[in-house]
Design a protein around this motif. Sequence first.
Motif, PDB file in Angstrom:
ATOM      1  N   LEU A 153       0.829  -1.203   0.000  1.00 34.19           N
ATOM      2  CA  LEU A 153       0.000   0.000   0.000  1.00 34.19           C
ATOM      3  C   LEU A 153       0.865   1.257   0.000  1.00 34.19           C
ATOM      4  CD1 LEU A 153      -3.059   0.747   0.108  1.00 34.19           C
ATOM      5  CD2 LEU A 153      -2.748   1.135   2.566  1.00 34.19           C
ATOM      6  N   GLU A 154       0.540   2.175  -0.919  1.00 31.02           N
ATOM      7  CA  GLU A 154       1.278   3.437  -1.046  1.00 31.02           C
ATOM      8  C   GLU A 154       0.402   4.652  -0.788  1.00 31.02           C
ATOM      9  OE1 GLU A 154       2.875   3.482  -4.966  1.00 31.02           O
ATOM     10  OE2 GLU A 154       4.097   1.672  -4.686  1.00 31.02           O
ATOM     11  N   SER A 155      -0.918   4.508  -1.006  1.00 31.58           N
ATOM     12  CA  SER A 155      -1.800   5.675  -0.953  1.00 31.58           C
ATOM     13  C   SER A 155      -3.120   5.301  -0.296  1.00 31.58           C
ATOM     14  CB  SER A 155      -2.050   6.193  -2.373  1.00 31.58           C
ATOM     15  OG  SER A 155      -3.010   7.229  -2.384  1.00 31.58           O
ATOM     16  N   LEU A 156      -3.611   6.185   0.587  1.00 30.60           N
ATOM     17  CA  LEU A 156      -4.874   5.940   1.284  1.00 30.60           C
ATOM     18  C   LEU A 156      -5.692   7.221   1.342  1.00 30.60           C
ATOM     19  CD1 LEU A 156      -6.788   4.234   3.127  1.00 30.60           C
ATOM     20  CD2 LEU A 156      -5.370   4.980   5.063  1.00 30.60           C
ATOM     21  N   THR A 157      -6.972   7.119   0.982  1.00 29.44           N
ATOM     22  CA  THR A 157      -7.953   8.178   1.224  1.00 29.44           C
ATOM     23  C   THR A 157      -8.881   7.667   2.311  1.00 29.44           C
ATOM     24  OG1 THR A 157      -7.862   9.034  -1.038  1.00 29.44           O
ATOM     25  CG2 THR A 157      -9.847   9.518   0.234  1.00 29.44           C
ATOM     26  N   MET A 158      -9.013   8.425   3.401  1.00 32.24           N
ATOM     27  CA  MET A 158      -9.705   7.930   4.582  1.00 32.24           C
ATOM     28  C   MET A 158     -10.521   9.035   5.242  1.00 32.24           C
ATOM     29  SD  MET A 158      -6.643   7.842   7.433  1.00 32.24           S
ATOM     30  CE  MET A 158      -7.772   7.921   8.819  1.00 32.24           C
ATOM     31  N   PRO A 159     -11.473   8.659   6.103  1.00 30.81           N
ATOM     32  CA  PRO A 159     -12.201   9.656   6.894  1.00 30.81           C
ATOM     33  C   PRO A 159     -11.406  10.018   8.138  1.00 30.81           C
ATOM     34  CG  PRO A 159     -13.029   7.487   7.410  1.00 30.81           C
ATOM     35  CD  PRO A 159     -11.960   7.299   6.357  1.00 30.81           C
ATOM     36  N   SER A 160     -11.795  11.107   8.790  1.00 26.93           N
ATOM     37  CA  SER A 160     -11.182  11.417  10.087  1.00 26.93           C
ATOM     38  C   SER A 160     -11.760  10.458  11.127  1.00 26.93           C
ATOM     39  CB  SER A 160     -11.477  12.861  10.496  1.00 26.93           C
ATOM     40  OG  SER A 160     -12.867  13.091  10.553  1.00 26.93           O
ATOM     41  N   ILE A 161     -10.947  10.112  12.116  1.00 26.89           N
ATOM     42  CA  ILE A 161     -11.384   9.203  13.167  1.00 26.89           C
ATOM     43  C   ILE A 161     -10.941   9.741  14.519  1.00 26.89           C
ATOM     44  CG2 ILE A 161     -11.508   7.106  11.771  1.00 26.89           C
ATOM     45  CD1 ILE A 161      -8.700   6.426  12.625  1.00 26.89           C
ATOM     46  N   ALA A 162     -11.639   9.320  15.564  1.00 28.62           N
ATOM     47  CA  ALA A 162     -11.383   9.841  16.906  1.00 28.62           C
ATOM     48  C   ALA A 162     -10.018   9.418  17.444  1.00 28.62           C
ATOM     49  CB  ALA A 162     -12.491   9.397  17.858  1.00 28.62           C
ATOM     50  N   SER A 163      -9.595   8.191  17.109  1.00 35.36           N
ATOM     51  CA  SER A 163      -8.313   7.668  17.610  1.00 35.36           C
ATOM     52  C   SER A 163      -7.464   7.220  16.429  1.00 35.36           C
ATOM     53  CB  SER A 163      -8.555   6.501  18.571  1.00 35.36           C
ATOM     54  OG  SER A 163      -9.367   6.905  19.653  1.00 35.36           O
ATOM     55  N   PRO A 164      -6.777   8.175  15.806  1.00 33.55           N
ATOM     56  CA  PRO A 164      -6.075   7.853  14.555  1.00 33.55           C
ATOM     57  C   PRO A 164      -4.788   7.073  14.724  1.00 33.55           C
ATOM     58  CG  PRO A 164      -5.671  10.128  15.175  1.00 33.55           C
ATOM     59  CD  PRO A 164      -6.664   9.591  16.165  1.00 33.55           C
ATOM     60  N   ARG A 165      -4.232   7.026  15.938  1.00 32.89           N
ATOM     61  CA  ARG A 165      -2.895   6.468  16.089  1.00 32.89           C
ATOM     62  C   ARG A 165      -2.808   5.004  15.655  1.00 32.89           C
ATOM     63  NH1 ARG A 165       1.774   8.120  18.702  1.00 32.89           N
ATOM     64  NH2 ARG A 165       3.240   6.414  19.091  1.00 32.89           N
ATOM     65  N   TYR A 166      -3.821   4.205  15.969  1.00 29.52           N
ATOM     66  CA  TYR A 166      -3.710   2.773  15.678  1.00 29.52           C
ATOM     67  C   TYR A 166      -3.613   2.500  14.189  1.00 29.52           C
ATOM     68  CZ  TYR A 166      -8.717   2.430  14.454  1.00 29.52           C
ATOM     69  OH  TYR A 166      -9.944   2.575  13.861  1.00 29.52           O
ATOM     70  N   ILE A 167      -4.355   3.279  13.380  1.00 23.49           N
ATOM     71  CA  ILE A 167      -4.291   3.035  11.940  1.00 23.49           C
ATOM     72  C   ILE A 167      -2.953   3.499  11.377  1.00 23.49           C
ATOM     73  CG2 ILE A 167      -5.500   5.206  11.416  1.00 23.49           C
ATOM     74  CD1 ILE A 167      -5.659   1.968   9.367  1.00 23.49           C
ATOM     75  N   MET A 168      -2.426   4.598  11.911  1.00 24.46           N
ATOM     76  CA  MET A 168      -1.116   5.077  11.465  1.00 24.46           C
ATOM     77  C   MET A 168      -0.012   4.092  11.872  1.00 24.46           C
ATOM     78  SD  MET A 168      -2.011   7.659   9.848  1.00 24.46           S
ATOM     79  CE  MET A 168      -3.639   8.371   9.722  1.00 24.46           C
ATOM     80  N   GLU A 169      -0.133   3.534  13.058  1.00 23.98           N
ATOM     81  CA  GLU A 169       0.839   2.532  13.506  1.00 23.98           C
ATOM     82  C   GLU A 169       0.798   1.300  12.627  1.00 23.98           C
ATOM     83  OE1 GLU A 169       1.208   3.411  18.315  1.00 23.98           O
ATOM     84  OE2 GLU A 169      -0.279   1.955  17.588  1.00 23.98           O
ATOM     85  N   GLU A 170      -0.402   0.883  12.246  1.00 21.03           N
ATOM     86  CA  GLU A 170      -0.542  -0.308  11.404  1.00 21.03           C
ATOM     87  C   GLU A 170       0.083  -0.076  10.028  1.00 21.03           C
ATOM     88  OE1 GLU A 170      -1.445  -4.210  11.619  1.00 21.03           O
ATOM     89  OE2 GLU A 170      -1.987  -2.764  13.185  1.00 21.03           O
ATOM     90  N   ILE A 171      -0.134   1.122   9.477  1.00 19.10           N
ATOM     91  CA  ILE A 171       0.478   1.456   8.189  1.00 19.10           C
ATOM     92  C   ILE A 171       1.992   1.487   8.313  1.00 19.10           C
ATOM     93  CG2 ILE A 171       0.741   3.272   6.458  1.00 19.10           C
ATOM     94  CD1 ILE A 171      -2.195   4.043   6.998  1.00 19.10           C
ATOM     95  N   SER A 172       2.485   2.121   9.367  1.00 21.80           N
ATOM     96  CA  SER A 172       3.930   2.220   9.586  1.00 21.80           C
ATOM     97  C   SER A 172       4.581   0.850   9.708  1.00 21.80           C
ATOM     98  CB  SER A 172       4.194   3.044  10.857  1.00 21.80           C
ATOM     99  OG  SER A 172       5.567   3.087  11.154  1.00 21.80           O
TER     100      SER A 172
END
Length: 308
Positions: A153-172
Amino acid sequence: MELMEEDDPGRRKWKDLDNDILMRIFQTFDIFELTSGIAQVCNSWRYAVCDPLFWSTLDLSMLKSNFIKIPLEPYVYVDGRSDKTLTKVLKISLSLSHGNISTLIFHYNLFVSDDQLTYTAERCPRLKRLVLPAWNRIKKTGICKAISMWQDLESLTMPSIASPRYIMEEISKNCKNFSKLKLMGPCDILFANALANCLPDLKVLSLRCSMIYKEALITILDRLKHLEVLNISHCIIIEVPPPPASRIVLDELDNSILEKASRIKDFLTCMNNDCVMCKRTRIDEGLLRWYKYEEGIWKEDEVKCLAI
């Protein structure tokens, strides 16, 4: 073209059409026609419709859920027939694609379930771009499981979320080539910090038509050192002074922000009172109700690689 009779040896049959001709015909079909059963007509038709040419992109942006809003999570109730339609299209498409889908696009009002998302992830191992601007029905476990399978995965279009850290950690953790992000919704300091902590090498970021807190914008400019493109066109920039003062909507970017942004190759802005999209963002308070506007306008972006 007339249908050839089976008992007329002087005529070619549909199944005997050259593959190049079949390909040209099928290129005029939309996703509903491609998944309508033509692959079951004969082996030559199935061979043609399975060609990777048709399946590098699976664009479901014309497919919407039939839903009603509800007061409790997930805040939408989706009609069962909508789910069945989406499941059918996904199953047939993913079967015909043979894992060749690299771009997957969902409509902002297509509410995918956990099962549908993980089913898709398992059969799209080469996915590079995901446009998923609404995930009301997707739980943390569902999106994290899907991301863990999309290592390209190189590119993501997503909605805003209340707890964004977990999705950013998963991508990282899983997506080493990830470089482009579009957020369709407000950007606060939590989101900015999650980006800076987990995706410090991000190169392209679009926050267009959203509400951005000034503190969040400064965090992005200060900490995303590798950012090459930042799009804040048509955004509301909010400054939150200490209490008891109320929040302030900025009419223009101050010099401190412009100076920080000067290192970015493409810093895209528009805060024009005469701009239609700027007016809409203000009216909708930084969370655009896309259904009120022209069909397909939600797909636009000043950053070419994030437009649809």
